[in-house]
Scaffold this active site. Structure first.
Site, PDB file in Angstrom:
ATOM      1  N   GLU A 196       0.804  -1.224   0.000  1.00  0.00           N
ATOM      2  CA  GLU A 196       0.000   0.000   0.000  1.00  0.00           C
ATOM      3  C   GLU A 196       0.833   1.268   0.000  1.00  0.00           C
ATOM      4  OE1 GLU A 196      -1.124  -2.668   1.320  1.00  0.00           O
ATOM      5  OE2 GLU A 196      -3.210  -2.773   0.671  1.00  0.00           O
ATOM      6  N   HIS A 239     -11.243  -4.527  10.047  1.00  0.00           N
ATOM      7  CA  HIS A 239     -11.725  -4.327   8.683  1.00  0.00           C
ATOM      8  C   HIS A 239     -13.008  -3.516   8.631  1.00  0.00           C
ATOM      9  CE1 HIS A 239      -8.865  -7.582   8.069  1.00  0.00           C
ATOM     10  NE2 HIS A 239      -8.920  -7.356   6.775  1.00  0.00           N
TER      11      HIS A 239
END
Lengths: 376, 401
Positions: free
Chosen positions: A106, A175
């Site tokens: 990322e 999440h």
């Protein structure tokens, strides 16, 4: 037509074909049939049902086609068709140069997207979920959002960061976080949060065409939800302006301000409350930053009551900001009661269904809050 | 014949005799100057340069380099300008006219000047915060650099960026977060490949930054996608106060790209830097993908102006580098010993440079600060004017892009 036509669903495609036939006939027979089919919110004759996923897919396809500098990068966006199938068919159509699968890096690929934008491309950087954007947040804030300012206008950064944000279903604490407040905090960024298919398509297109870094906070649970798309919304140049809220439902007794999935809950609550004679005005923020405070103020002047509804945590959240801004403006004098915030519960998201459900504002919580604020 | 005689004469007398009979040198110089004209300079000379250590490369840059007189004079002037500019910044900082962070580049001039000599203005470059030299070589004037340091409206970023945030055409700063510029550089390289105009991106970082995880993520993607990116580690032996031995399990920075070929370069020798960069640029332009260069260099100042730079290294070490490896002195000696220039000519250049720096400093200390209205500007690009909030709800600034 290709893969995108398939992506819209056979019903929608058939409806499209029928629509073309129907237009030369009076509004009877087939026309009426289509109108009845057209679904939840009433209909204009040429509207179709499109779910959020397909709306995003259309937006991506149209913007990739329109401007060669636009490209998409992220994990699984190409050969897998997208982790949530948002980019279905695009790699087949546009190839390796425009749709790029990245390794699980990322910080690296977000920096690459930002650098590419600085050098004149218009990247769309997908985070599989915004939870993973935390690993790359330095690139979003320090490299993307601040550079135009630090360079006194010399280096624009036309990049879009998009992906699902906030709670899903049973995915656990790591999440499920909502980043609206985190990104909404930072000058130099624009932050948008679509609810409907029109929002999704129009905001994504507007974001890609915007010369500034835009964070687009989608919602995984909304991807499969169908909405009516007007004919205007189906045009390749349909844009939803960034920075403008939408009144989804007019009302007179209380203003419900929300963004993303919670907008739907507000509308559901409004549908229940109307039976008791309470008319809720439901505002869909559409944009977190720059926030359309004027629309909220105008509504509060009319209704005298304000409730904000969001999925994110309460402290320093979107609702907190709205309340502070209302206090500072003319609408404060029109409040008949303190503003109320409905938010995610102030805990990391638990897994068990009953716990998870109770960690987000539900329709019943909105109804309860409306009655409380109106003293009924 | 006359030329050779004069050259021989000047060489002999500039040697050991210089110390013993200073008067004699100037006597001779005057005599020599009187009879010297441009025809007495060589137009170019060839030099042996250090062979670079190679990683995953069969061949490396050449071991000789040709330096023309014009090039030599240009490199000399450029390096001297950067040297004096940095020393002036030191002065202004101590007078508190420059505030905040100030990371000086003196000692490392051969790197930025050597790199620029090997690439085109249409190539791209990005570095970290020790960026004043690069701001200059990439086209920003000394005036604008110093005025940016002093926070004035005539600064290259109108006073809004400061030392670490200077930008120019194809120069992307000036980045404050250690290592973050490396993925950015690869992204610029991706754009180069995408646009297909044969451009490359030079992506610089220090020995300290070399241990950042995002750099390894970037190596991977750059190699995978064959991005035209030259990764350049400016190894000045210290990451702030930490020597390379204390920070890195492997100090062979040119090998840290693993599957990416690497070259270790003498960063104090401008010709070595230039030739290595030409080699690396050719590698990238030919589509082979990224390459890594480690430039072994040295900074005379501490990490920043708040670091005296002697708690983690000795004054002797600094002095040794100054006397034996100073990049400007190395170039000067080469030029003088090979008749590419004269002491007088170089002195003239020194005088010109000093003048330029003084004028720039004068500007930088007298130019006004940016107007308060500037505070709200440049939040968004191509946006209709809007209002930006100040410290309170009653203080608003207009924002134009």
């Amino acid at each position: 037509m290709g893969p995108i036509g398939r992506g819209r669903g056979k019903m929608a495609a058939a409806a499209g074909a029928l629509r073309r036939l129907v237009r030369c006939r009076p509004q009877q027979g087939l026309g009426r049939l289509l109108q009845l089919r057209s679904g939840i919110h009433g209909s204009a004759p040429a509207a179709v049902q499109v779910n959020v996923r397909d709306a995003l897919n259309q937006a991506l396809d149209e913007e990739l086609e329109r401007d060669e500098r636009v490209f998409l990068l992220g994990e699984e966006v190409a050969q897998y068709d997208g982790a949530y199938k948002i980019s279905r068919g695009l790699w087949k159509k546009y190839g390796d140069k425009r749709i790029i699968d990245t390794p699980i890096s990322e910080m690296g690929f977000t920096g690459i997207a930002v650098g590419a934008a600085m050098a004149g491309l218009r990247p769309i950087c997908e985070f599989m979920t915004f939870n993973f954007s935390m690993q790359a947040i330095d690139q979003v804030i320090n490299s993307a959002s601040k550079t135009l300012y630090m360079s006194a206008g010399m280096v624009p950064v036309p990049v879009v960061f998009r992906g699902p944000n906030g709670a899903s279903a049973g995915v656990g604490a790591q999440h499920s976080q909502c980043f609206a407040a985190w990104y909404g905090h930072c000058p130099g960024l624009k932050v948008v949060s679509p609810w409907s298919s029109e929002d999704a398509k129009g905001l994504l297109k507007a974001s890609v065409r915007d010369d500034n870094p835009v964070v687009m906070l989608e919602n995984e649970l909304m991807y499969g939800v169908p909405f009516e798309m007007s004919e205007a919304a189906q045009s390749k140049d349909f844009l939803v302006p960034i920075g403008k809220a939408k009144i989804e439902r007019q009302g007179t007794h209380v203003t419900l301000v929300s963004h993303s999935r919670s907008v739907g809950h507000c509308l559901e609550a409004a549908a229940v409350l109307v039976k008791e004679g309470v008319e809720c005005e439901v505002i869909n923020l559409r944009t977190i930053r720059p926030m359309d405070v004027e629309s909220i103020e105008a509504s509060v002047v009319k209704t005298n009551h304000l409730i904000t509804v969001e999925g994110g945590w309460p402290q320093f959240g979107v609702g907190a900001e709205i309340c502070a801004r209302i206090m500072e403006g003319p609408a404060f004098n029109y409040l008949d009661a303190p503003a109320v915030r409905l938010t995610g519960a102030d805990v990391p998201m638990p897994y068990a269904k009953i716990l998870e459900e109770n960690c987000l504002p539900q329709v019943k919580d909105i109804i309860f809050a409306v009655k409380k604020i109106l003293n009924i | 014949m006359r030329k050779m005689l004069l050259a021989a004469l000047s060489r002999v007398l500039q040697g050991p005799a210089a110390a013993a009979r200073p008067g004699a040198v100037s006597e001779v110089s005057r005599v020599v100057v009187a009879s010297r004209n441009y025809a007495d300079f060589a137009s170019e000379a060839t030099f042996d340069i250090k062979k670079c250590d190679l990683h995953r490369l069969e061949e490396g840059p050449p071991v000789t380099a040709v330096l023309t007189r014009e090039e030599g004079l240009h490199y000399y002037k450029t390096m001297q300008t950067i040297r004096r500019m940095e020393l002036k910044s030191d002065q202004l900082y101590k007078q508190k006219i420059i505030r905040g962070f100030c990371h000086l580049y003196d000692g490392q001039e051969a790197c930025c000047v050597g790199l620029e000599a090997a690439i085109k203005p249409t190539d791209h470059l990005i570095t970290a915060y020790r960026a004043h030299g690069y701001a200059y070589t990439r086209g920003t004037s000394v005036r604008e650099i110093l005025a940016e340091l002093t926070g004035r409206k005539g600064g290259c970023a109108k006073g809004k960026g400061g030392s670490m945030h200077m930008y120019a055409q194809n120069f992307y700063g000036g980045n404050g977060i250690v290592g973050a510029q490396v993925p950015l550089g690869a992204g610029i390289a991706l754009a180069c490949k995408y646009f297909g105009k044969d451009e490359i991106c030079l992506t610089l970082y220090g020995d300290g930054a070399a241990n950042q995880g995002q750099i390894f993520e970037t190596y991977n993607m750059a190699a995978l996608w064959k991005l035209p990116c030259i990764f350049i580690c400016e190894n000045n032996r210290y990451g702030m106060g930490t020597s390379v031995e204390r920070a890195a399990a492997s100090t062979d920075y040119y090998k840290r790209g693993d599957y990416i070929p690497g070259i270790r370069v003498d960063g104090m020798d401008i010709l070595c830097v230039r030739e290595a960069t030409k080699f690396a640029a050719e590698h990238c332009r030919s589509g082979k993908g990224p390459i890594l260069m480690e430039l072994q260099t040295y900074r005379y100042h501490g990490h920043s102006m708040s670091d005296p730079g002697i708690s983690y290294r000795t004054r002797e070490e600094i002095q040794e580098v100054r006397s034996k490896s100073d990049p400007i002195t190395l170039l000067k000696d080469r030029m003088l010993n090979n008749s590419l220039s004269s002491v007088e000519e170089l002195k003239e250049i020194d005088v010109e440079v000093r003048k330029e720096i003084e004028e720039a400093a004068q500007f930088a200390t007298t130019d006004p600060e940016p107007p308060l209205e500037e505070l709200g500007n440049h939040i968004y690009k191509n946006e209709p004017p809007f209002e930006v909030r100040g410290p309170s709800q009653w203080i608003k600034y207009k924002s134009v892009g």
